[in-house]
Design a protein around this motif. Structure first.
Motif, PDB file in Angstrom:
ATOM      1  N   LYS A  59       0.827  -1.206   0.000  1.00  0.00           N
ATOM      2  CA  LYS A  59       0.000   0.000   0.000  1.00  0.00           C
ATOM      3  C   LYS A  59       0.860   1.254   0.000  1.00  0.00           C
ATOM      4  O   LYS A  59       1.997   1.240   0.454  1.00  0.00           O
ATOM      5  CB  LYS A  59      -0.893  -0.009   1.245  1.00  0.00           C
ATOM      6  CG  LYS A  59      -1.975  -1.065   1.160  1.00  0.00           C
ATOM      7  CD  LYS A  59      -2.648  -1.267   2.488  1.00  0.00           C
ATOM      8  CE  LYS A  59      -3.435  -0.054   2.900  1.00  0.00           C
ATOM      9  NZ  LYS A  59      -4.170  -0.301   4.150  1.00  0.00           N
ATOM     10  N   THR A  72       0.590   3.876   1.780  1.00  0.00           N
ATOM     11  CA  THR A  72       0.984   4.335   3.122  1.00  0.00           C
ATOM     12  C   THR A  72       2.210   3.582   3.611  1.00  0.00           C
ATOM     13  O   THR A  72       3.050   4.152   4.286  1.00  0.00           O
ATOM     14  CB  THR A  72      -0.167   4.136   4.127  1.00  0.00           C
ATOM     15  OG1 THR A  72      -0.783   2.898   3.851  1.00  0.00           O
ATOM     16  CG2 THR A  72      -1.160   5.253   4.052  1.00  0.00           C
ATOM     17  N   THR A 109     -12.782   5.848   8.644  1.00  0.00           N
ATOM     18  CA  THR A 109     -12.464   4.901   7.570  1.00  0.00           C
ATOM     19  C   THR A 109     -12.178   3.484   8.056  1.00  0.00           C
ATOM     20  O   THR A 109     -11.885   2.620   7.249  1.00  0.00           O
ATOM     21  CB  THR A 109     -11.222   5.375   6.783  1.00  0.00           C
ATOM     22  OG1 THR A 109     -10.090   5.296   7.662  1.00  0.00           O
ATOM     23  CG2 THR A 109     -11.367   6.802   6.300  1.00  0.00           C
ATOM     24  N   THR A 127      -9.596   2.360   9.343  1.00  0.00           N
ATOM     25  CA  THR A 127      -8.209   1.943   9.126  1.00  0.00           C
ATOM     26  C   THR A 127      -7.314   2.641  10.146  1.00  0.00           C
ATOM     27  O   THR A 127      -7.720   3.590  10.806  1.00  0.00           O
ATOM     28  CB  THR A 127      -7.702   2.312   7.714  1.00  0.00           C
ATOM     29  OG1 THR A 127      -7.807   3.728   7.566  1.00  0.00           O
ATOM     30  CG2 THR A 127      -8.494   1.614   6.635  1.00  0.00           C
ATOM     31  N   ASP A 131      -5.541  -3.810   9.201  1.00  0.00           N
ATOM     32  CA  ASP A 131      -6.449  -2.982   8.412  1.00  0.00           C
ATOM     33  C   ASP A 131      -7.140  -3.841   7.361  1.00  0.00           C
ATOM     34  O   ASP A 131      -6.569  -4.814   6.893  1.00  0.00           O
ATOM     35  CB  ASP A 131      -5.651  -1.900   7.675  1.00  0.00           C
ATOM     36  CG  ASP A 131      -5.290  -0.766   8.601  1.00  0.00           C
ATOM     37  OD1 ASP A 131      -5.812  -0.740   9.735  1.00  0.00           O
ATOM     38  OD2 ASP A 131      -4.474   0.082   8.194  1.00  0.00           O
ATOM     39  N   GLU A 137      -6.792  -0.373  -1.341  1.00  0.00           N
ATOM     40  CA  GLU A 137      -5.780   0.599  -1.756  1.00  0.00           C
ATOM     41  C   GLU A 137      -6.120   1.969  -1.176  1.00  0.00           C
ATOM     42  O   GLU A 137      -7.291   2.344  -1.070  1.00  0.00           O
ATOM     43  CB  GLU A 137      -5.738   0.642  -3.291  1.00  0.00           C
ATOM     44  CG  GLU A 137      -4.605   1.478  -3.862  1.00  0.00           C
ATOM     45  CD  GLU A 137      -3.240   1.082  -3.301  1.00  0.00           C
ATOM     46  OE1 GLU A 137      -2.530   1.989  -2.855  1.00  0.00           O
ATOM     47  OE2 GLU A 137      -2.898  -0.126  -3.301  1.00  0.00           O
ATOM     48  N   ASP A 138      -5.086   2.728  -0.750  1.00  0.00           N
ATOM     49  CA  ASP A 138      -5.338   4.075  -0.228  1.00  0.00           C
ATOM     50  C   ASP A 138      -5.524   5.036  -1.389  1.00  0.00           C
ATOM     51  O   ASP A 138      -4.836   4.943  -2.394  1.00  0.00           O
ATOM     52  CB  ASP A 138      -4.139   4.569   0.583  1.00  0.00           C
ATOM     53  CG  ASP A 138      -3.694   3.542   1.579  1.00  0.00           C
ATOM     54  OD1 ASP A 138      -4.480   3.243   2.476  1.00  0.00           O
ATOM     55  OD2 ASP A 138      -2.566   3.032   1.431  1.00  0.00           O
ATOM     56  N   SER A 140      -7.243  11.473  -0.688  1.00  0.00           N
ATOM     57  CA  SER A 140      -8.148  11.437   0.462  1.00  0.00           C
ATOM     58  C   SER A 140      -7.544  12.179   1.644  1.00  0.00           C
ATOM     59  O   SER A 140      -6.328  12.336   1.756  1.00  0.00           O
ATOM     60  CB  SER A 140      -8.424   9.983   0.851  1.00  0.00           C
ATOM     61  OG  SER A 140      -7.253   9.406   1.371  1.00  0.00           O
ATOM     62  N   GLU A 151      -7.651  11.175   4.790  1.00  0.00           N
ATOM     63  CA  GLU A 151      -6.981  10.298   5.755  1.00  0.00           C
ATOM     64  C   GLU A 151      -5.552   9.967   5.347  1.00  0.00           C
ATOM     65  O   GLU A 151      -4.689   9.786   6.192  1.00  0.00           O
ATOM     66  CB  GLU A 151      -7.784   9.013   5.984  1.00  0.00           C
ATOM     67  CG  GLU A 151      -7.876   8.061   4.799  1.00  0.00           C
ATOM     68  CD  GLU A 151      -9.093   8.319   3.943  1.00  0.00           C
ATOM     69  OE1 GLU A 151      -9.644   9.445   4.024  1.00  0.00           O
ATOM     70  OE2 GLU A 151      -9.511   7.422   3.192  1.00  0.00           O
ATOM     71  N   PHE A 152      -5.332   9.909   4.018  1.00  0.00           N
ATOM     72  CA  PHE A 152      -3.992   9.576   3.557  1.00  0.00           C
ATOM     73  C   PHE A 152      -2.987  10.610   4.055  1.00  0.00           C
ATOM     74  O   PHE A 152      -1.952  10.292   4.627  1.00  0.00           O
ATOM     75  CB  PHE A 152      -3.973   9.508   2.023  1.00  0.00           C
ATOM     76  CG  PHE A 152      -2.640   9.133   1.445  1.00  0.00           C
ATOM     77  CD1 PHE A 152      -2.235   7.808   1.447  1.00  0.00           C
ATOM     78  CD2 PHE A 152      -1.801  10.109   0.917  1.00  0.00           C
ATOM     79  CE1 PHE A 152      -1.004   7.466   0.925  1.00  0.00           C
ATOM     80  CE2 PHE A 152      -0.567   9.759   0.401  1.00  0.00           C
ATOM     81  CZ  PHE A 152      -0.164   8.437   0.395  1.00  0.00           C
ATOM     82  N   LYS A 207     -11.848   9.441   2.293  1.00  0.00           N
ATOM     83  CA  LYS A 207     -11.973   8.416   1.257  1.00  0.00           C
ATOM     84  C   LYS A 207     -11.808   8.974  -0.141  1.00  0.00           C
ATOM     85  O   LYS A 207     -12.009   8.281  -1.131  1.00  0.00           O
ATOM     86  CB  LYS A 207     -13.317   7.673   1.357  1.00  0.00           C
ATOM     87  CG  LYS A 207     -13.408   6.882   2.654  1.00  0.00           C
ATOM     88  CD  LYS A 207     -14.739   6.207   2.813  1.00  0.00           C
ATOM     89  CE  LYS A 207     -14.790   5.523   4.160  1.00  0.00           C
ATOM     90  NZ  LYS A 207     -16.106   5.112   4.578  1.00  0.00           N
TER      91      LYS A 207
END
Lengths: 136, 824
Positions: free
Chosen positions: A2, A4, B308, B310, B379, B383-384, B388, B390-391, B458
């Motif tokens: 991912k 992140t 989210t 996560t 989590d 995929e992030d 978004s 949150e990223f 998101k």
């Protein structure tokens, strides 16, 4: 993988680089003997005042010039020049931590940390040491 | 009552033993009660039936309330002991004296380790009682919170209990008697209390109003991190993540208070210590900053999880570490391990083993629990979205977290030295070593906090809509930054162009954060107060960053030594290893001295009833006479050191303007308490005669009888008009005088300070021949002089206001979340 996780790895790598580069800035505690071998290198000395050398400080002439002598536990001696005001009670201090560089025969000091004796010597737990820092 | 168990043979006179006995009883009671509470809350937490759970809960609550009463009573008793100057108690003797103003008696309370542990414990009790007050609405996790809190309280209680278990001393009681702790011979005398006139007093550095308020706020901040930690522990134990909604108001409250407490410490450093600033990257400062940084990260990842689902792993880790680093910082500051590197660590109480145990009994179980639940916190696989909210929040949190890890690693060097036997010392410029890293953290965090709110959770916003909404804030940012660079600028180029450039970028980034969050609140949230928390908090944070960059980047030294008195030459190549520390200017009493933008005069000094010596300094702005010149007085002072240190400690004084502070402190002065041993030399002299002194000559020009028409009736004055000519060609007029009032004769000497000269009109020798006797005294101690450091801090107020705004933001968030949670 991912995104992140990738960013996390990049950041951790960056943090490690920062810490490693920081170690390049670190200095060390030296004895006077070993410090004299490392001319011009920034280092720390743990010493006490050498009472045989007179302390020279005259604020009327120059408040930013202090000269004195020190010795360490191995008996090494060196003269110190400190371009700043004289820390209060320096001559009463039991132990000094000097930060600076050896230039020729003298230690060019940039900061002095004092360890002052305590009135409460009877009690090992009481204020044995009161650190006071004087820096530029 | 006046008997003591270990000295039954001696009857000590005048001791008050009841408060101490009560204190011992109450500390022991709080230890036992917190253990009972821990056990009962654990039973309730794991109870399967509601009735069983309620029974344990009742018992646990009672135990916690008893413990709180015991802690509160200890608090009152210790304050009673200190404020009544009962020096039979070591704590009172060591930390207070009779001359101390009443407001500083509280500072005595937390000067020592024992008192500050009590303060910490006190806040835990207050917070625990707030949780208990709502116990009707408790959810499962609340038992875990109280379990954690009670266990921490048990650990803290061991610190002040002062018991010997199998010959090992547990804790250090604030109620210990002086005669039990010290082996002074006089303490064996029955009348020793009459011989101990006064305590050793409060450390002079702590005699400052910030020291009354900063420790309670900071310890409330420390104590309040326990609650979110408790929620996280409960969540891990029960594998239940529903606690975050309830934990968030506690976390925002904690972050607000802890941040405020840290910055109050910075204000104290600025106002009372002579670091030459508000932040020195001192290990003690770092140790309290790190939990705050991690807590802020935790708040953001908890928000991500709520929206989210996560980021569980980081959230648990951050809430855990923010608390554990509080304990770690306790270990660092109280174990004496920082001795060589920190200015204001506590003195070692010989409890290092116990402090380490305190740390380990919390760290080890948490990490064992964390690792055992690692899979559970995974989590969901997806995929992030890079667009978004949150990223980028997660990226920001990770940056803050890693920056705090870098800070604490550097701070822990003395610990590594201890463990590995290395001899690593701090770098040459420890502050810069931190600054060069943290300026980039500031840039990243400033920018992320500016754009974060404009992104959607998101992701999935329309293409281009983000840039469109950013347009106005970006334009305003550009304008304000331009204004700042043109009219203020950043002058700090000592560390090269790279760092200067970074400071410029950091300025833009922090302005961007302020503008963009203000814009978001005004335009998008339509000034809605309930949702203002995040925006206002971020605005405050941006102001803090901006204030730091502007004030530190433009800090200028005003006190370059310009007196011209044998000044050592400035090394043009900057090869002087001491840098350029000629920042101390010498001021002679009464002599107007050129200091940068100002002419400054050391007018006089005075000593107040607490033996504080104040120096009156008059500042007059230089420049055109037509424009009204600014002039003001500053009163830096020095206070005689106590605590076994001779000499004095200096307190700065500053003049506040809206856009800058002028900050001065005395670095040395001449102590005139020594008796002047030089005596007058007598000379017989007539009008027109001259007398030599070491640096020139004095000429008697004329003798005047009663030149002052406004003198009181019946007073006759004989005034000598004299001129002092120094070898440097300067001429000073002096007029020593004899004054006759009836049969009383007074001699009024005159002085030339710059020449260290005192002239006295002794007597008339022969009136008919006009022979007079004058006394000349040359004394090096005549000229009162001080050395002074003066700085200008521009825009420091942006920093202080920023702190208040940020705290306000956190408090609005807390209030809004409590309202939402209560409505459910």
């Amino acid at each position: 993988m991912k995104k992140t996780h990738i960013i996390l790895l990049v950041l951790i790598a960056f943090a490690i680089v920062v810490l490693i580069s920081y170690t390049g800035d670190l200095s060390s505690y030296e004895t006077i003997g070993s410090a004299k071998q490392k001319q011009g290198k920034f280092l720390n000395l743990i010493v006490k005042m050498d009472k045989t050398v007179p302390v020279q400080y005259d604020p009327v002439k120059d408040p930013n010039l202090l000269k004195f002598g020190v010795q360490d536990s191995l008996g090494g001696k060196i003269n110190v020049v400190f371009h700043n005001t004289m820390p209060t009670d320096m001559d009463k201090s039991e132990r000094l931590v000097l930060k600076g560089k050896v230039q020729g025969d003298v230690f060019e000091c940039s900061a002095i940390v004092l360890k002052c004796p305590s009135k409460y010597k009877d009690n090992p737990n009481a204020n044995q040491e009161q650190p006071v820092t004087f820096t530029n | 009552m006046d008997t003591s168990t270990n000295a039954a043979a001696v009857q000590f006179i005048g001791e008050h033993l009841l408060p101490g006995q009560l204190g011992y009883f109450l500390t022991t009671l709080s230890l036992v009660a917190s253990l009972v509470a821990t056990f009962s809350f654990a039973k309730a937490f794991y109870a399967k039936e509601v009735s069983v759970q309620n029974d344990w809960k009742k018992l646990a609550n009672i135990a916690f309330i008893i413990e709180s009463i015991a802690v509160f009573s200890c608090f009152v008793i210790l304050f009673y002991v200190i404020s009544n100057h009962m020096f039979e108690y070591k704590y009172s003797y060591m930390h207070s004296d009779k001359n101390l103003p009443a407001e500083y008696l509280l500072s005595c309370f937390w000067e020592g380790q024992e008192g500050s542990f009590l303060l910490w414990s006190f806040w835990h009790c207050v917070l625990g009682l707030i949780v208990i007050a709502k116990s009707k609405k408790w959810k499962q996790e609340s038992y875990g919170v109280m379990l954690t809190l009670s266990f921490t309280q048990f650990c803290l209680a061991t610190m002040v209990v002062g018991l010997y278990v199998f010959g090992y001393k547990i804790g250090s009681s604030p109620f210990n008697l002086l005669r039990d702790e010290m082996n002074w011979p006089i303490l064996a005398r029955p009348d020793y209390l009459q011989l101990i006139k006064d305590g050793t007093g409060l450390n002079t550095l702590l005699q400052n109003y910030w020291m009354v308020i900063h420790p309670p706020i900071l310890f409330l901040g420390f104590a309040s991190t326990t609650i979110p930690f408790g929620f996280a522990v409960a969540g891990l134990l029960k594998k239940d993540n529903n606690w975050m909604t309830n934990a968030l108001p506690w976390a925002t409250f904690s972050a607000g208070i802890l941040g405020l407490g840290i910055m109050m410490g910075a204000a104290w450093a600025y106002e009372s210590l002579t670091f030459g600033g508000y932040w020195a990257w001192d290990p003690v400062e770092n140790a309290s900053l790190v939990p705050w940084l991690i807590l802020v990260s935790a708040i953001h990842t908890a928000l991500i999880y709520r929206k989210t689902a996560t980021g569980l792993r980081v959230t648990y880790l951050f809430f855990g570490l923010s608390f554990l680093f509080v304990i770690y910082s306790t270990f660092l500051t109280r174990s004496g391990i920082l001795g060589d590197t920190s200015v204001h660590a506590f003195t070692d109480l010989g409890m290092n083993g116990q402090l380490l145990t305190f740390l380990l009994v919390l760290v080890l179980p948490f990490f064992i629990l964390y690792i055992s639940r690692y899979k559970f916190m995974a989590d969901p696989v997806k995929e992030d979205a890079v667009d978004s909210r949150e990223f980028w929040m997660l990226v920001g949190s990770l940056v803050l977290f890693l920056s705090s890890i870098v800070i604490i690693t550097i701070t822990s060097i003395p610990v590594f030295n201890k463990i590995f036997g290395t001899k690593i010392a701090p770098p040459e410029d420890p502050a810069f070593a931190h600054n060069q890293v943290q300026v980039f953290v500031a840039i990243i965090i400033g920018t992320l906090s500016a754009i974060g709110q404009y992104l959607k959770y998101k992701g999935g916003a329309k293409k281009g809509s983000f840039l469109k909404s950013m347009r106005v804030p970006l334009i305003i940012t550009a304008l304000i930054s331009a204004v700042i660079f043109i009219f203020v600028g950043i002058a700090f180029n000592e560390k090269g162009i790279g760092f200067l450039a970074a400071l410029f970028v950091a300025t833009v980034s922090s302005v961007f954060s302020i503008v963009s969050n203000a814009h978001y609140w005004v335009v998008i949230l339509k000034l809605k107060f309930k949702s203002a928390g995040a925006s206002i908090g971020h605005i405050g944070f941006g102001m803090v960053l901006l204030g730091i960059v502007l004030s530190s980047g433009n800090k200028t030294v005003l006190s370059w030594n310009t007196t011209g008195i044998n000044v050592i030459q400035k090394d043009p190549n900057n090869k002087n290893p001491a840098g350029n520390p000629m920042e101390n200017i010498t001021l002679f009493e009464g002599v107007n001295t050129d200091m940068g933008k100002y002419m400054v005069t050391y007018v006089r000094d005075t000593i107040d009833e607490l033996e504080k010596k104040f120096f009156e300094l008059k500042f007059v702005e230089k420049g055109d006479n037509k424009i009204k010149k600014d002039s003001f007085y500053l009163y830096p002072d020095v206070l005689k050191n106590n605590k076994g240190m001779e000499g004095f400690s200096a307190n700065p004084s500053s003049k506040h303007y809206w856009n800058k502070d002028i900050f001065v402190y005395v670095t040395s002065f001449q102590d005139h308490t020594d008796e002047d041993t030089v005596s007058f030399k007598s000379n017989q002299i007539k009008i027109g005669d001259s007398v030599f002194y070491s640096n020139g000559y004095v000429k008697l020009e004329n003798v005047l009888v009663n030149p002052n028409p406004n003198r009181a009736a019946g007073v006759n004055e004989l005034v000598l008009q004299m001129a002092v000519h120094s070898v440097t060609g300067l001429k000073y007029d002096v007029s020593p005088t004899i004054r006759l009032e009836g049969m009383n004769m007074t001699m009024i000497p005159d002085t030339v300070k710059a020449q260290n000269l005192i002239l006295n009109f002794n007597k008339v020798v022969d009136q008919t021949k006009g022979i007079l006797e004058i006394g000349i005294k040359e004394s090096s101690s005549l000229s009162n002089l001080i050395t002074l450091k003066a700085y200008e801090f521009p825009f420091i107020n942006v920093l202080w206001i920023g702190v208040l705004v940020m705290t306000l933001g956190f408090m609005i968030s807390t209030w809004a979340r409590i309202k939402i949670n209560n409505a459910k």
